[in-house]
Enzyme design. Structure first.
Site, short mmCIF file in Angstrom:
data_model
loop_
_atom_site.label_atom_id
_atom_site.label_comp_id
_atom_site.label_asym_id
_atom_site.label_seq_id
_atom_site.Cartn_x
_atom_site.Cartn_y
_atom_site.Cartn_z
N GLU A 1 -6.59 -0.68 10.69
CA GLU A 1 -7.24 0.63 10.72
C GLU A 1 -8.76 0.47 10.72
O GLU A 1 -9.28 -0.58 10.38
CB GLU A 1 -6.79 1.47 9.51
CG GLU A 1 -5.30 1.79 9.55
CD GLU A 1 -4.77 2.37 8.25
OE1 GLU A 1 -3.74 3.07 8.32
OE2 GLU A 1 -5.34 2.09 7.16
N HIS B 1 3.39 5.96 7.75
CA HIS B 1 3.43 4.78 6.89
C HIS B 1 4.88 4.39 6.59
O HIS B 1 5.22 3.20 6.54
CB HIS B 1 2.68 5.03 5.58
CG HIS B 1 1.19 4.88 5.70
ND1 HIS B 1 0.37 5.93 6.05
CD2 HIS B 1 0.38 3.81 5.51
CE1 HIS B 1 -0.89 5.52 6.08
NE2 HIS B 1 -0.92 4.24 5.76
N HIS C 1 0.82 -1.21 0.00
CA HIS C 1 0.00 0.00 0.00
C HIS C 1 0.86 1.26 0.00
O HIS C 1 0.46 2.29 -0.55
CB HIS C 1 -0.92 -0.03 1.22
CG HIS C 1 -1.81 1.16 1.36
ND1 HIS C 1 -2.56 1.68 0.33
CD2 HIS C 1 -2.08 1.96 2.44
CE1 HIS C 1 -3.25 2.71 0.75
NE2 HIS C 1 -2.97 2.91 2.02
#
Length: 215
Positions: free
Chosen positions: A171, A159, A58
């Site tokens: 999350e 991140h 991600h």
């Protein structure tokens, strides 16, 4: 006897998502009736809707997708820490009151009630807090907001800390009714080939002292 806390929100078309992300939708591809023995549905959604696990992919193009990550961080001893006064960033000082003997998984409650509609006003992790947790052996962090970084961040510093320390993350958890303390976490991601994240059905459990013993 054990008690379970379901810490996953309901995934629905109204679930809050980052602007531009694909919302949840469901369509029926077959319905029970004459000539059809079953109901069948098809689902379309971003893997970041609802409670979810981000894959390193991600936030880094050459990092593992969700089907390639080790499952061990998503299952085992966990501590829920309340940081309801943290403001925009979860700092080390907001966690220190519960820092003794940290287990490898830490979930942080930042809100009285989890988001039910999109807002960019939510708490995220200060990058140095992730450094501090990783230095204490934490392997997974989680929180009750949409991201470990503020909504407006373009550098995604927290991140980047996840990547540096090889931390896993959960999350959009619902920690509204979970007392501060220690639990067992079960939040396994789906084995979605090549995906940047996966929905999870996250639960916490621990012995229930009020339960009557088995005969």
């Amino acid at each position: 006897m054990t008690r379970l806390w379901d810490i996953s929100p309901t995934t629905s078309p109204s679930a809050p998502i980052f602007p531009g992300d694909a919302p949840y939708s469901l369509e029926w591809t077959a319905r029970l009736g004459p000539g059809c023995p079953v109901n069948l549905s098809a689902v379309r959604m971003s893997p970041h809707v609802g409670a979810h696990a981000d894959a390193p992919l991600h936030y880094a193009s050459d990092a593992p997708s969700i089907d390639a990550v080790d499952l061990a961080p998503y299952l085992g001893p966990c501590r829920v820490i309340h940081a309801l006064d943290c403001g925009e960033l979860i700092a080390v000082r907001h966690l220190q009151h519960a820092a003794a003997g940290l287990p490898p998984r830490v979930l942080v409650r930042t809100r009285q009630r989890a988001l039910t509609a999109w807002s960019d006003q939510f708490a995220a992790f200060a990058p140095e807090t992730l450094d501090w947790l990783a230095a204490r052996g934490v392997r997974l962090v989680g929180l009750d907001t949409p991201s470990v970084d503020p909504a407006a961040s373009k550098t995604l510093d927290s991140h980047a800390r996840l990547l540096r320390h090889d931390l896993r993350v959960l999350e959009n958890l619902v920690l509204d009714d979970v007392p501060e303390g220690d639990y067992e976490l079960i939040a396994l991601p789906l084995k979605l080939q090549g995906a940047c994240a996966s929905p999870v059905r996250a639960v916490l459990r621990r012995p229930d002292p009020s339960a009557a013993p088995s005969p």
